[in-house]
Design a protein around this motif. Structure first.
Motif, PDB file in Angstrom:
ATOM      1  N   VAL A  20      -2.776 -10.824   3.433  1.00  0.00           N
ATOM      2  CA  VAL A  20      -1.364 -10.436   3.308  1.00  0.00           C
ATOM      3  C   VAL A  20      -1.246  -8.977   2.886  1.00  0.00           C
ATOM      4  N   LEU A  21      -1.977  -8.570   1.857  1.00  0.00           N
ATOM      5  CA  LEU A  21      -1.888  -7.176   1.414  1.00  0.00           C
ATOM      6  C   LEU A  21      -2.377  -6.231   2.494  1.00  0.00           C
ATOM      7  N   LYS A  22      -3.459  -6.604   3.174  1.00  0.00           N
ATOM      8  CA  LYS A  22      -3.997  -5.762   4.250  1.00  0.00           C
ATOM      9  C   LYS A  22      -2.934  -5.523   5.315  1.00  0.00           C
ATOM     10  N   ARG A  23      -2.258  -6.579   5.724  1.00  0.00           N
ATOM     11  CA  ARG A  23      -1.228  -6.438   6.758  1.00  0.00           C
ATOM     12  C   ARG A  23      -0.040  -5.640   6.255  1.00  0.00           C
ATOM     13  N   LEU A  24       0.401  -5.894   5.021  1.00  0.00           N
ATOM     14  CA  LEU A  24       1.557  -5.178   4.478  1.00  0.00           C
ATOM     15  C   LEU A  24       1.250  -3.711   4.194  1.00  0.00           C
ATOM     16  N   ALA A  25      -0.021  -3.375   4.050  1.00  0.00           N
ATOM     17  CA  ALA A  25      -0.396  -1.969   3.863  1.00  0.00           C
ATOM     18  C   ALA A  25      -0.048  -1.150   5.109  1.00  0.00           C
ATOM     19  N   ASP A  26       0.047  -1.815   6.264  1.00  0.00           N
ATOM     20  CA  ASP A  26       0.422  -1.146   7.509  1.00  0.00           C
ATOM     21  C   ASP A  26       1.926  -1.012   7.667  1.00  0.00           C
ATOM     22  N   GLY A  27       2.680  -1.737   6.853  1.00  0.00           N
ATOM     23  CA  GLY A  27       4.136  -1.667   6.915  1.00  0.00           C
ATOM     24  C   GLY A  27       4.763  -3.024   6.680  1.00  0.00           C
ATOM     25  N   PRO A  28       6.067  -3.055   6.428  1.00  0.00           N
ATOM     26  CA  PRO A  28       6.772  -4.310   6.171  1.00  0.00           C
ATOM     27  C   PRO A  28       6.601  -5.302   7.319  1.00  0.00           C
ATOM     28  N   SER A  29       6.640  -6.590   6.977  1.00  0.00           N
ATOM     29  CA  SER A  29       6.419  -7.630   7.976  1.00  0.00           C
ATOM     30  C   SER A  29       7.013  -8.946   7.515  1.00  0.00           C
ATOM     31  N   THR A  30       7.196  -9.848   8.483  1.00  0.00           N
ATOM     32  CA  THR A  30       7.640 -11.207   8.183  1.00  0.00           C
ATOM     33  C   THR A  30       6.416 -12.107   8.002  1.00  0.00           C
ATOM     34  N   PRO A  31       6.583 -13.233   7.329  1.00  0.00           N
ATOM     35  CA  PRO A  31       5.455 -14.157   7.167  1.00  0.00           C
ATOM     36  C   PRO A  31       4.829 -14.587   8.493  1.00  0.00           C
ATOM     37  N   SER A  32       5.647 -14.856   9.497  1.00  0.00           N
ATOM     38  CA  SER A  32       5.090 -15.290  10.777  1.00  0.00           C
ATOM     39  C   SER A  32       4.301 -14.175  11.457  1.00  0.00           C
ATOM     40  N   GLN A  33       4.743 -12.937  11.316  1.00  0.00           N
ATOM     41  CA  GLN A  33       3.984 -11.811  11.877  1.00  0.00           C
ATOM     42  C   GLN A  33       2.648 -11.650  11.154  1.00  0.00           C
ATOM     43  N   ILE A  34       2.671 -11.805   9.838  1.00  0.00           N
ATOM     44  CA  ILE A  34       1.433 -11.701   9.055  1.00  0.00           C
ATOM     45  C   ILE A  34       0.461 -12.784   9.494  1.00  0.00           C
ATOM     46  N   ALA A  35       0.954 -14.024   9.598  1.00  0.00           N
ATOM     47  CA  ALA A  35       0.103 -15.147   9.997  1.00  0.00           C
ATOM     48  C   ALA A  35      -0.516 -14.895  11.364  1.00  0.00           C
ATOM     49  N   SER A  36       0.278 -14.402  12.288  1.00  0.00           N
ATOM     50  CA  SER A  36      -0.204 -14.127  13.638  1.00  0.00           C
ATOM     51  C   SER A  36      -1.208 -12.970  13.649  1.00  0.00           C
ATOM     52  N   ASP A  37      -0.855 -11.864  13.000  1.00  0.00           N
ATOM     53  CA  ASP A  37      -1.711 -10.673  12.995  1.00  0.00           C
ATOM     54  C   ASP A  37      -3.041 -10.920  12.303  1.00  0.00           C
ATOM     55  N   GLU A  38      -3.034 -11.715  11.237  1.00  0.00           N
ATOM     56  CA  GLU A  38      -4.247 -11.942  10.451  1.00  0.00           C
ATOM     57  C   GLU A  38      -4.943 -13.260  10.808  1.00  0.00           C
ATOM     58  N   ASP A  39      -4.371 -14.010  11.761  1.00  0.00           N
ATOM     59  CA  ASP A  39      -4.943 -15.273  12.231  1.00  0.00           C
ATOM     60  C   ASP A  39      -5.174 -16.269  11.090  1.00  0.00           C
ATOM     61  N   VAL A  40      -4.133 -16.474  10.287  1.00  0.00           N
ATOM     62  CA  VAL A  40      -4.167 -17.464   9.204  1.00  0.00           C
ATOM     63  C   VAL A  40      -2.909 -18.327   9.290  1.00  0.00           C
TER      64      VAL A  40
END
Length: 91
Positions: A20-40
């Motif tokens: 979650v922190l890794k993805r948010l370090a790239d910019g704001p995001s929704t939970p579903s985008q984080i889950a998709s981008d980080e494959d969790v």
């Protein structure tokens, strides 16, 4: 701002909080985008966001009333913790 090593330890003790922190370090995001981008799983992301928010490492950028399209971002402390994790090669 000094980085709280307790926060660093808290984050790195969970691969989901790290993701979650890794993805948010790239910019704001929704939970579903984080889950998709980080494959969790979305449930893991939601739980991680809740815990990180309790520690004031992430912030909800939209109204608390909003149920869909909730956008999260790093706080200053969250950014400092992530920068420390990266600088120390802890992930």
């Amino acid at each position: 701002m000094s980085t709280d090593w307790d926060d660093v330890s808290f984050v790195i003790s969970s691969r989901y909080r790290v993701a979650v922190l890794k993805r948010l370090a790239d910019g704001p995001s929704t939970p579903s985008q984080i889950a998709s981008d980080e494959d969790v799983g979305i449930a893991h992301v939601s739980r991680a966001l809740q815990r990180l928010r309790e520690r004031e490492l992430v912030d909800l950028l939209v109204s608390d009333d909003r149920k869909k399209g909730r956008v999260y971002g790093l706080t200053e402390q969250g950014r400092a913790v992530w920068d420390k994790i990266e600088a120390e090669n802890m992930v």
